[in-house]
Scaffold this motif. Sequence first.
Motif, PDB file in Angstrom:
ATOM      1  N   GLU A 522      -2.735   2.383   4.003  1.00 60.19           N
ATOM      2  CA  GLU A 522      -2.742   1.454   5.138  1.00 60.19           C
ATOM      3  C   GLU A 522      -1.653   1.944   6.072  1.00 60.19           C
ATOM      4  OE1 GLU A 522      -1.929  -2.718   4.337  1.00 60.19           O
ATOM      5  OE2 GLU A 522      -2.172  -3.241   6.447  1.00 60.19           O
ATOM      6  N   ASN A 582      -4.570  -2.039  10.934  1.00 59.68           N
ATOM      7  CA  ASN A 582      -4.551  -3.478  11.257  1.00 59.68           C
ATOM      8  C   ASN A 582      -4.957  -3.684  12.717  1.00 59.68           C
ATOM      9  OD1 ASN A 582      -3.300  -4.814   8.794  1.00 59.68           O
ATOM     10  ND2 ASN A 582      -1.885  -3.113   9.210  1.00 59.68           N
ATOM     11  N   GLU A 614      -8.740  -3.510   9.475  1.00 62.24           N
ATOM     12  CA  GLU A 614      -8.330  -4.750   8.794  1.00 62.24           C
ATOM     13  C   GLU A 614      -8.286  -5.891   9.789  1.00 62.24           C
ATOM     14  OE1 GLU A 614      -4.848  -4.662   6.398  1.00 62.24           O
ATOM     15  OE2 GLU A 614      -5.596  -3.062   5.098  1.00 62.24           O
ATOM     16  N   ASP A 644      -8.071  -8.904   5.732  1.00 62.01           N
ATOM     17  CA  ASP A 644      -6.666  -8.909   5.345  1.00 62.01           C
ATOM     18  C   ASP A 644      -6.204 -10.320   4.991  1.00 62.01           C
ATOM     19  OD1 ASP A 644      -4.224  -7.823   4.908  1.00 62.01           O
ATOM     20  OD2 ASP A 644      -3.816  -7.266   6.993  1.00 62.01           O
ATOM     21  N   LYS A 665      -9.212  -8.289   0.949  1.00 57.78           N
ATOM     22  CA  LYS A 665      -7.876  -7.906   0.501  1.00 57.78           C
ATOM     23  C   LYS A 665      -7.139  -9.157   0.054  1.00 57.78           C
ATOM     24  CE  LYS A 665      -4.563  -4.478   2.069  1.00 57.78           C
ATOM     25  NZ  LYS A 665      -4.032  -3.769   3.233  1.00 57.78           N
TER      26      LYS A 665
HETATM   27 MG    MG Z   1      -2.963  -5.181   6.667  1.00 60.31          MG
END
Ligand code: MG
Length: 741
Positions: A522, A582, A614, A644, A665
């Motif tokens: 990530e 993200n 995400e 996320d 997640k």
């Molecule tokens: Mg994240």
Amino acid sequence: MVGSVLGTLLIVSVCSLYFHGTVTADYLITGLIASLIVASVAVGLQAQTNRRALALVRGREVRFRQMFERHNAPMLLIEPASGRIVDANNAAGRFYGYPAEQMKSMNIGDINTLPQEQVEAELVRASREERNYFIFPHRLGNGEIRNVEVHSSPMEVDGQSLLFSIIHDITERQHAEAALRQSVALSESLIQAMPVPVFHKDAQGRYTGCNAAFTGFIGKSCDEIVGKTVFEVSPQSFSQTYRDKDLELLDDPAGVQVYESQVKHSDGTVRDVVFHKARMLDDKGRPTGIIGVILDITDRKLAEQRIHQLAFYDPLTELPNRRLLLDRLHQEFAIGARTGLYGALLFLDLDNFKTLNDTKGHDIGDMLLVEVAKRLVANVRDGDTVARLGGDEFVVILESLDPVAAEAAAQAEHVAEKIRDALSESCVLNQRQYHTTPSIGIALFRGHEDTLDNMLKYADTAMYQAKTAGRNTIRFYDPAMQAAIEARADLEDELRKAIVQQQFCLHYQVQVDSLGRPLGAEVLLRWEHPERGLVSPMQFIPPAEDTGLILPIGLWVLQTACAQLAAWQHDALTRDLTLAVNVSAKQFRQPDFVSQVQRILVESGAKPSHLKLELTESTVLENVEDTIAKMRELKLLGASFSMDDFGTGYSSLQYLKRLPLDQIKIDRSFVRDITSDPNDAAIVQTIIAMTDALGLNVIAEGVETEAQRAFLDRHGCHVFQGYLFGKPIPLKEFEALMHQA
Ligand code: MG
Ligand code: C2E
Ligand code: MG
């Protein structure tokens, strides 16, 4: 002779039917006895039989005679030809006030007060008909006249034609009926004379009548409504309520009802009215219907509104005045005390208004104030209050801000800035352009921590500080708050610089499978501040979102991550690694987000299948349809999606099912206590089961211990991210780690 007996019996039974009762049969006893005797004697039976029959008949006569004598109803036996009273029972004596014996020597003409000829005519008529019914005025012994009902039947006794009459005094009943008729007529004329609409209905809700005022009010004639229900008479929108209220009243022992409602008037307008209704009962106390009166209070309401308007609103701008402001502020205090949310008081004063007013005239001044009022209202939320204190002073109450003071201050400042910008735009008054700016003071409040007056004073003080600081300025009353706001403003300035000066970098945190093999990473944003050192995204992402700076920053992250994916393609050790990026809500909501991603993929040459975006729950739920459409397009490009921080928001299964996600997640807050808190353990197990059911991959973030990893692995989650496998690290270190692995 037997025929005569049967004939008499027939009369008896017919009369029984006529009078609806066995008692009535007794009325004819005398005639019956006489007939029986005559019959018995005339058949000429043998002497012994005769004696026995005679004894039997006499026994019966005595019994019938007694019944005749003792009966409560006055009874007379009259000779129709002469009108002579042949027999009268004791009740007749009592009723007429003569000894029964005396009555036997009287003539019916002594009692009946009708003219002699008429009495005679009626007697003739009565003796011809089988059954007769008359109403006569009879005079009693004491001279009193009573109205009586007379039922009489002709009969043959001893060959003599007689009239058997039963007398029933109906004087009282007639009086009662007359009184009732009079009372009905009185009510009806009262209803008709009423200057307000009156109506009545039966218990089934059908109109039974109304007055002229009512027909005038609703524009339908009485004939049109009688027999109909409200559903056929009144507009759909009102009828159910009317009926419900009627039913309520019919059931209510209090029996009366007063309430405000509305009625559609014949002129088409809807009037405010007060209904006064009462329940009507029958003599057994059962509800039979309702009667209602309508009072039109439309004018009164308007007057009340006008008074209210004058008392609580500023006539020039129509904004709440000081009094209403204090009232609203009081309410906001109560809300704040209950919810723990901050509110803010913005005190506004126009810079140089006095000069404009003095030089351009009050008309222009007034027009400017009205324009300012409009702009203020347009720039706050519905629940917020904008008030005018007088002159060029305005106050805005912002309600339900954040529970954290610093956040609430930022929100208040944001609104204040919007207001400042809106008011600073020039406006055209009387074809000329004018320019004004405000000075704004802000004071935060929460619950009843201070008095209303003090709060106003604080905001006022802050406004003066804003003025001294150079007008067109915003100032907080609380110095600490002011400092925090300034710090935030500084941070924003620095963020802008950071973009230009390229102070951002990416750290990579590895994601592994159950054997600890790297699957990818990530990318996590870091800000290398020249003085402050490495700044956490937790500190700068929120202000970057507020200011929109997240857009260029987010774009840069995507570009950098894709460039990295492309670069890794040449190395066998890194070519299969995926990168999770993200994406903030603001970024995702951009109308051209899909084409941005597409362009970056093309320009960088990264494999779309290696890019994982995400999204957080709040991002996807903001506008589910738009989210789904965008996600579908991006998936067509080859990118995948991970949700996320799963479990921290309000995801509903309903949406989850529809979103084209690839991975869920599990948030690190659940993973943290997974081995010690049974609740968290249960939640995680549920999430895993659910992802399994939806056919999604699952990854756990924040895995720090072997125990956590083992638990997750055991329960079906086989992909991990966390300090146990590696912290977010700069690219060089990450690549070194990959080469060691
Ligand atoms: Mg994240
Ligand atoms: P996130 O996306 O949930 O990222 C995971 C966060 O958990 C990261 O914090 C990471 O350092 C931290 N973390 C990873 N493993 C562990 C562990 O084992 N224990 C603990 N206690 N923490 C661990 P970080 O880097 O501070 O990022 C915080 C948040 O900032 C991210 O949460 C993400 O929402 C946001 N963020 C970071 N980079 C970006 C970005 O490029 N764009 C956007 N829009 N948001 C970003
Ligand atoms: Mg997370």
